[in-house]
Design a protein around this motif. Structure first.
Motif, PDB file in Angstrom:
ATOM      1  N   SER A 191     -33.862   1.341 -23.339  1.00  0.00           N
ATOM      2  CA  SER A 191     -33.667   0.525 -24.530  1.00  0.00           C
ATOM      3  C   SER A 191     -33.141  -0.858 -24.155  1.00  0.00           C
ATOM      4  CB  SER A 191     -32.705   1.214 -25.488  1.00  0.00           C
ATOM      5  OG  SER A 191     -32.348   0.337 -26.532  1.00  0.00           O
ATOM      6  N   ASP A 242     -29.173   3.144 -21.919  1.00  0.00           N
ATOM      7  CA  ASP A 242     -29.603   4.230 -22.801  1.00  0.00           C
ATOM      8  C   ASP A 242     -30.976   4.697 -22.321  1.00  0.00           C
ATOM      9  OD1 ASP A 242     -30.065   6.003 -24.800  1.00  0.00           O
ATOM     10  OD2 ASP A 242     -30.317   4.520 -26.388  1.00  0.00           O
ATOM     11  N   ASN A 265     -31.922  -2.961 -26.203  1.00  0.00           N
ATOM     12  CA  ASN A 265     -30.771  -3.287 -27.036  1.00  0.00           C
ATOM     13  C   ASN A 265     -29.502  -2.588 -26.567  1.00  0.00           C
ATOM     14  OD1 ASN A 265     -32.354  -4.868 -28.769  1.00  0.00           O
ATOM     15  ND2 ASN A 265     -33.035  -3.049 -29.892  1.00  0.00           N
ATOM     16  N   ASN A 266     -29.647  -1.556 -25.794  1.00  0.00           N
ATOM     17  CA  ASN A 266     -28.493  -0.786 -25.332  1.00  0.00           C
ATOM     18  C   ASN A 266     -28.692  -0.450 -23.862  1.00  0.00           C
ATOM     19  OD1 ASN A 266     -26.170   0.685 -25.161  1.00  0.00           O
ATOM     20  ND2 ASN A 266     -26.959   2.470 -26.283  1.00  0.00           N
TER      21      ASN A 266
END
Length: 281
Positions: free
Chosen positions: A20, A26, A22-23
């Motif tokens: 991910s 993850d 955005n993270n």
């Protein structure tokens, strides 16, 4: 088999680990390659001329592959040996060969079965470079009553001896024999997507319109139906729903995913370091 394991770990790491943006960190192992929702296999039996005349050109137009189950001692194969083994052989165009026995004539006993099954395996390994041992897809040919004279246990012994992986059954998945329309075949693809699993179609001959030699190959699938099927699969593939691949790639991914583990060693704004392991043979 370390070489097999090395190749599939690379596959999992490069194609199946989804990170991910955005993270950071993850991370998970994707259920299917490219994080597709499901898998679809296209399989072609019996070494018919329409495979290289019709089936493959249409697959290449859509950047797809298929598994072609060959019979090196069968008349149609021998008549067009160059197309199967020469400079423009199907396997050089991204297609995968499977074992369908040498002659498609059945087996008399265990000794004859070893020649028919083992001979086809060795033939494939001779014409196609690669690691040995290697996994090859296997499909038992449909023959007349009394022409397949070994037990299931004896067959299993030969499959293990030659590193052959039995493909799914022909039952309810044969084009023309079980399904005549693209809608019926695409329903299998949609079923796979809904369940997140694998589905497939087994094709024998394809309709040949431009090349007319007085006959069509066995159980010829209408060309318009075939094109509609491929277009429907291509749409589902581009939508991120389907991974269209060969039988062995599917088998390897499924097997290795079952014991694959990924750990995030480090994750920050500068990069992500992962450790991927797999206990599969």
């Amino acid at each position: 088999m370390p070489r097999l394991l090395h190749s599939v770990l690379f596959l999992l790491l490069c194609a199946a680990t989804c990170v991910s943006a955005n993270n950071p960190g993850d991370t998970r192992i994707a259920k299917w390659q490219g994080d597709k929702k499901a898998v679809f296999l296209l399989m072609f039996d019996d070494s018919w001329p329409s495979h290289f005349q019709v089936a493959v050109p249409e697959l290449l137009k859509r950047q797809m592959t298929g598994t072609f189950y060959i019979n090196p001692a069968k008349g149609e194969y021998k008549a067009f040996k160059q197309q199967w083994e020469g400079e423009k052989a199907l396997w050089k165009q991204g297609m995968v060969y499977g074992n369908h026995t040498m002659s498609h004539q059945g087996v008399k006993d265990m000794e004859d079965a070893d020649r028919e099954i083992g001979g086809c395996t060795e033939y494939i390994k001779t014409i196609i470079p690669g690691n040995n041992p290697r996994l090859i897809s296997w499909a038992q040919p449909g023959v007349g009553k009394g022409k397949w004279n070994i037990t299931g246990e004896q067959l299993s012994t030969l499959l293990a001896k030659y590193q052959l992986v039995d493909r799914p059954t022909f039952r309810d998945h044969g084009a023309v024999y079980h399904m005549q329309t693209a809608e019926q075949m695409l329903a299998l693809a949609d079923k796979a997507i809904t369940k997140g699993e694998m589905e497939y179609v087994i094709i024998h001959g394809l309709e040949r319109r431009e090349i007319k030699w007085g006959y069509q190959d066995f159980w010829p699938l209408n060309l318009d139906v075939y094109r509609e099927l491929l277009d429907g699969l291509a749409e589902r593939q581009s939508n991120g729903d389907l991974w269209i691949t060969d039988h062995i790639s599917y088998h390897q991914y499924l097997t290795e995913r079952a014991s694959a583990k990924v750990n995030v060693i480090k994750a920050d704004d500068h990069g992500i370091e992962l450790q991927l392991s797999c206990d599969a043979d």
